[in-house]
Design a protein around this motif. Structure first.
Motif, mmCIF file in Angstrom:
data_model
loop_
_atom_site.group_PDB
_atom_site.id
_atom_site.type_symbol
_atom_site.label_atom_id
_atom_site.label_comp_id
_atom_site.label_asym_id
_atom_site.label_seq_id
_atom_site.Cartn_x
_atom_site.Cartn_y
_atom_site.Cartn_z
ATOM 1 N N GLU A 154 46.045 40.348 33.442
ATOM 2 C CA GLU A 154 47.282 40.941 33.971
ATOM 3 C C GLU A 154 46.331 41.063 35.278
ATOM 4 O O GLU A 154 45.595 42.475 35.537
ATOM 5 C CB GLU A 154 47.531 42.483 32.776
ATOM 6 C CG GLU A 154 47.809 42.615 31.284
ATOM 7 C CD GLU A 154 49.908 41.447 31.951
ATOM 8 O OE1 GLU A 154 50.249 40.814 32.268
ATOM 9 O OE2 GLU A 154 50.270 40.161 30.819
ATOM 10 N N LEU A 155 47.567 41.225 36.489
ATOM 11 C CA LEU A 155 45.826 41.086 37.137
ATOM 12 C C LEU A 155 46.567 42.629 38.129
ATOM 13 O O LEU A 155 47.799 42.719 38.197
ATOM 14 C CB LEU A 155 46.898 39.892 38.687
ATOM 15 C CG LEU A 155 45.885 38.819 37.813
ATOM 16 C CD1 LEU A 155 45.938 37.321 38.615
ATOM 17 C CD2 LEU A 155 44.331 38.857 37.963
ATOM 18 N N THR A 156 46.071 42.807 38.978
ATOM 19 C CA THR A 156 46.085 44.550 39.159
ATOM 20 C C THR A 156 46.567 43.190 40.544
ATOM 21 O O THR A 156 46.784 42.311 41.582
ATOM 22 C CB THR A 156 45.120 45.317 39.960
ATOM 23 O OG1 THR A 156 43.771 44.556 40.214
ATOM 24 C CG2 THR A 156 45.075 45.704 38.782
ATOM 25 N N PRO A 157 47.587 44.170 41.957
ATOM 26 C CA PRO A 157 46.971 44.012 43.027
ATOM 27 C C PRO A 157 45.957 43.111 43.898
ATOM 28 O O PRO A 157 46.194 41.966 44.447
ATOM 29 C CB PRO A 157 48.120 44.940 44.222
ATOM 30 C CG PRO A 157 47.977 46.345 42.930
ATOM 31 C CD PRO A 157 47.458 45.825 42.105
ATOM 32 N N GLU A 158 45.151 43.652 43.847
ATOM 33 C CA GLU A 158 43.724 43.527 44.456
ATOM 34 C C GLU A 158 43.665 42.013 43.797
ATOM 35 O O GLU A 158 43.233 41.171 44.453
ATOM 36 C CB GLU A 158 42.918 44.790 44.369
ATOM 37 C CG GLU A 158 42.953 45.666 44.817
ATOM 38 C CD GLU A 158 43.588 46.343 43.832
ATOM 39 O OE1 GLU A 158 44.150 47.045 44.783
ATOM 40 O OE2 GLU A 158 44.261 46.728 42.908
ATOM 41 N N GLY A 159 43.870 41.846 42.654
ATOM 42 C CA GLY A 159 43.251 40.506 41.285
ATOM 43 C C GLY A 159 43.848 39.999 41.816
ATOM 44 O O GLY A 159 44.026 38.200 41.764
ATOM 45 N N LYS A 160 45.380 39.736 42.057
ATOM 46 C CA LYS A 160 46.220 38.812 42.738
ATOM 47 C C LYS A 160 46.093 38.372 43.968
ATOM 48 O O LYS A 160 45.970 37.467 44.446
ATOM 49 C CB LYS A 160 47.890 39.757 42.485
ATOM 50 C CG LYS A 160 48.742 38.251 43.273
ATOM 51 C CD LYS A 160 50.418 39.231 43.122
ATOM 52 C CE LYS A 160 51.127 37.934 43.151
ATOM 53 N NZ LYS A 160 50.906 36.760 44.089
ATOM 54 N N ALA A 161 45.661 39.368 44.547
ATOM 55 C CA ALA A 161 44.874 39.122 45.834
ATOM 56 C C ALA A 161 43.548 37.939 46.094
ATOM 57 O O ALA A 161 44.410 36.938 47.056
ATOM 58 C CB ALA A 161 44.867 39.960 47.182
ATOM 59 N N LEU A 162 42.887 37.916 45.503
ATOM 60 C CA LEU A 162 41.719 36.834 44.892
ATOM 61 C C LEU A 162 42.650 36.281 44.699
ATOM 62 O O LEU A 162 41.529 35.072 44.764
ATOM 63 C CB LEU A 162 41.195 37.842 44.571
ATOM 64 C CG LEU A 162 39.602 37.224 44.234
ATOM 65 C CD1 LEU A 162 39.133 37.018 45.217
ATOM 66 C CD2 LEU A 162 38.395 38.108 42.579
ATOM 67 N N ALA A 163 42.539 36.273 43.495
ATOM 68 C CA ALA A 163 43.076 34.622 42.884
ATOM 69 C C ALA A 163 43.872 34.208 44.040
ATOM 70 O O ALA A 163 44.083 32.553 43.950
ATOM 71 C CB ALA A 163 44.235 34.955 41.414
ATOM 72 N N VAL A 208 26.714 31.020 33.592
ATOM 73 C CA VAL A 208 27.141 32.288 34.485
ATOM 74 C C VAL A 208 28.646 32.159 34.237
ATOM 75 O O VAL A 208 29.451 31.364 35.063
ATOM 76 C CB VAL A 208 26.500 33.059 35.358
ATOM 77 C CG1 VAL A 208 27.508 34.241 36.100
ATOM 78 C CG2 VAL A 208 25.095 33.007 35.112
ATOM 79 N N TRP A 209 30.072 33.287 33.692
ATOM 80 C CA TRP A 209 30.761 33.232 34.132
ATOM 81 C C TRP A 209 31.526 34.503 35.139
ATOM 82 O O TRP A 209 31.105 35.388 35.211
ATOM 83 C CB TRP A 209 31.673 34.114 32.633
ATOM 84 C CG TRP A 209 31.519 32.223 31.427
ATOM 85 C CD1 TRP A 209 30.909 32.062 31.236
ATOM 86 C CD2 TRP A 209 32.665 32.365 30.621
ATOM 87 N NE1 TRP A 209 30.852 31.898 30.054
ATOM 88 C CE2 TRP A 209 32.269 31.704 29.363
ATOM 89 C CE3 TRP A 209 33.611 32.338 30.285
ATOM 90 C CZ2 TRP A 209 32.675 31.014 28.764
ATOM 91 C CZ3 TRP A 209 34.578 32.128 29.429
ATOM 92 C CH2 TRP A 209 33.974 31.220 28.843
ATOM 93 N N VAL A 210 32.315 33.436 35.980
ATOM 94 C CA VAL A 210 32.359 34.760 36.876
ATOM 95 C C VAL A 210 34.023 34.251 37.331
ATOM 96 O O VAL A 210 34.946 33.183 37.391
ATOM 97 C CB VAL A 210 31.928 34.372 38.694
ATOM 98 C CG1 VAL A 210 32.568 35.134 40.001
ATOM 99 C CG2 VAL A 210 30.573 34.121 38.500
ATOM 100 N N GLN A 211 34.598 35.556 37.588
ATOM 101 C CA GLN A 211 35.803 35.698 37.100
ATOM 102 C C GLN A 211 36.534 35.577 38.740
ATOM 103 O O GLN A 211 35.415 36.372 39.864
ATOM 104 C CB GLN A 211 36.575 37.218 36.823
ATOM 105 C CG GLN A 211 38.719 37.128 36.442
ATOM 106 C CD GLN A 211 38.715 38.224 36.429
ATOM 107 O OE1 GLN A 211 37.971 39.327 35.341
ATOM 108 N NE2 GLN A 211 39.686 38.820 35.926
ATOM 109 N N HIS A 212 37.756 35.238 39.288
ATOM 110 C CA HIS A 212 38.237 35.086 40.828
ATOM 111 C C HIS A 212 39.346 35.636 40.392
ATOM 112 O O HIS A 212 40.852 34.386 40.933
ATOM 113 C CB HIS A 212 37.961 34.507 41.557
ATOM 114 C CG HIS A 212 37.025 33.349 41.911
ATOM 115 N ND1 HIS A 212 35.724 33.599 42.390
ATOM 116 C CD2 HIS A 212 36.772 32.453 40.619
ATOM 117 C CE1 HIS A 212 34.325 32.904 41.652
ATOM 118 N NE2 HIS A 212 35.063 32.432 40.860
ATOM 119 N N GLY A 213 40.237 36.523 39.989
ATOM 120 C CA GLY A 213 41.712 36.881 40.332
ATOM 121 C C GLY A 213 42.279 36.645 38.517
ATOM 122 O O GLY A 213 41.281 36.657 37.686
#
Length: 412
Positions: free
Chosen positions: A267-276, A348-353
């Motif tokens: 569930e993305l925040t506006p910042e998370g959506k922009a990153l994705a 290592v796991w890295v999240q981008h959105g």
């Protein structure tokens, strides 16, 4: 004609760049082999390496053959242009020669004067003077046109000569690589023949490795669902805190019921959506997860190197690199998991959105869960096995869906 020439030149340049890239991959591969301890390699490892070598050589031959075909097309087009210019130039020269002969026969000033003085009236004399002027101009124009076409013909002939030289060079390169390819295939046949007596043991090893790979994929799916649920719970708690703060924390305020969070979709925040969106916009342009490397295992269903009728599934790609190399983030994001697969194997796991990149087969890790990382930041050191082989396994997911990393990295 100019646009066709430019288009061919542009294609030839791209093919040349592609050839240089493949030659660089071959050189990297040779460097990797030189650094490994051949005595400690299994026959399977040698066969996999030989397959890689064969595929690289086939890619190089295919590229040089495309270059040869493009050069043949260019030679054909330029030869047509040369033939046309030669024909036009011959006609111009013949016409010019006739004019010169005619001018020579009436070259004296007296004959020109008589031609004018023999006019019946002034108007006729004027017209004859104009005709003589136009005739002189026409001679000059014809001479200029011969000069221009001669220069064009020289240019085309030079282009044709250079194209033929380049074609001969490409043909020799292709023949050389074909000889290398035949040698590599014969070496591969010898390796394959050497393992036939151990077929039962090999089949058991294949089955074991397939089961291990399937178990790792199941573990990844379990962990990604847990990571998504945790991220969504964290986002929901922060949203509830902000809402409570906005309402002034009034006494007796009704508490919002705890909602069940998704474990399959971030569930993305506006910042998370922009990153994705930013991550998705860089598809095909992301740097490799190592500074130097060679793609040795492809994504998806691939034929097993020993059993061509057997298909194995790869959830990511494997890149061979130099001993002591570091894994690096392909894009900015947040570390959501540092996974320990075994005592000497970490990930290592890295999240981008709603995207996640996973870097596996690390001997040590230099980041922690919750860390913000930048593009190209070091995440850990890649494990080197006893034979000196260093391989990173790299995965890309969107939520719980495995994606093909080859379509995300540049120069794949």
């Amino acid at each position: 004609m100019a646009s066709v020439s430019w288009s061919q030149s542009d294609k030839q340049q791209k093919l040349e760049e592609r050839k240089e890239q493949i030659q660089k991959e071959i050189q990297n591969f040779r460097n990797l082999l030189n650094n490994e301890k051949s005595k400690e390699k299994s026959v399977l490892t040698k066969i996999v390496e030989q397959n890689t070598k064969i595929k690289l050589t086939e890619k190089l031959i295919n590229t040089t053959q495309q270059q040869e075909k493009l050069l043949n097309d260019g030679i054909y087009i330029n030869q047509l242009a040369v033939n046309k210019l030669t024909g036009e130039l011959e006609i111009l020269k013949q016409d010019y020669a006739k004019m010169i002969v005619k001018s020579y026969k009436s070259r004296s000033e007296q004959s020109r004067a008589m031609f004018l003085l023999s006019s019946e009236n002034f108007l006729q004399a004027y017209k004859r003077a104009q005709y003589m002027k136009q005739y002189a101009n026409y001679r000059k124009t014809q001479g200029d046109e011969i000069k221009v076409k001669t220069e064009k013909l020289e240019v085309k002939n030079k282009e044709l000569t250079l194209q033929k030289i380049e074609k001969n060079k490409i043909v020799k390169e292709t023949e050389k690589e074909k000889i290398n390819l035949e040698k590599d295939k014969k070496d591969q046949e010898v390796l394959m023949a050497s393992i036939k007596k151990d077929q039962k043991k090999i089949n058991a090893d294949i089955k074991k490795k397939q089961q291990e790979s399937a178990n790792i994929d199941k573990q990844i799916q379990k962990l990604i669902r847990e990571a998504i649920a945790e991220a969504n719970r964290k986002a929901a708690a922060e949203a509830a805190k902000r809402k409570a703060a906005a309402s002034g924390n009034k006494a007796g305020a009704k508490k919002e019921p705890v909602k069940e969070v998704s474990s399959t979709k971030f569930e993305l925040t506006p910042e998370g959506k922009a990153l994705a969106d930013n991550f998705r916009g860089n598809r095909g342009r992301l740097p490799w997860p190592v500074e130097k490397g060679l793609l040795t295992t492809l994504y998806g269903d691939q034929p097993h190197p020993l059993q061509k009728n057997l298909t194995v599934h790869n959830s990511g790609i494997e890149i061979s690199t130099e001993a002591g190399s570091n894994a690096r983030a392909v894009f900015g994001g947040e570390v959501i998991n540092v996974q320990v697969l075994s005592g000497i194997n970490k990930a290592v796991w890295v999240q981008h959105g709603d995207y996640v990149t996973i870097y596996m087969n690390l001997s040590s890790v230099s980041v922690s869960k919750g860390d913000k990382v930048n593009k190209l930041q070091t995440l850990g050191k890649i494990y080197t096995n006893p034979s000196g082989r260093s391989v990173i396994k790299f995965l890309v997911l969107q939520n719980t869906t495995m994606l093909n990393p080859q379509s995300w990295l540049m120069n794949m």
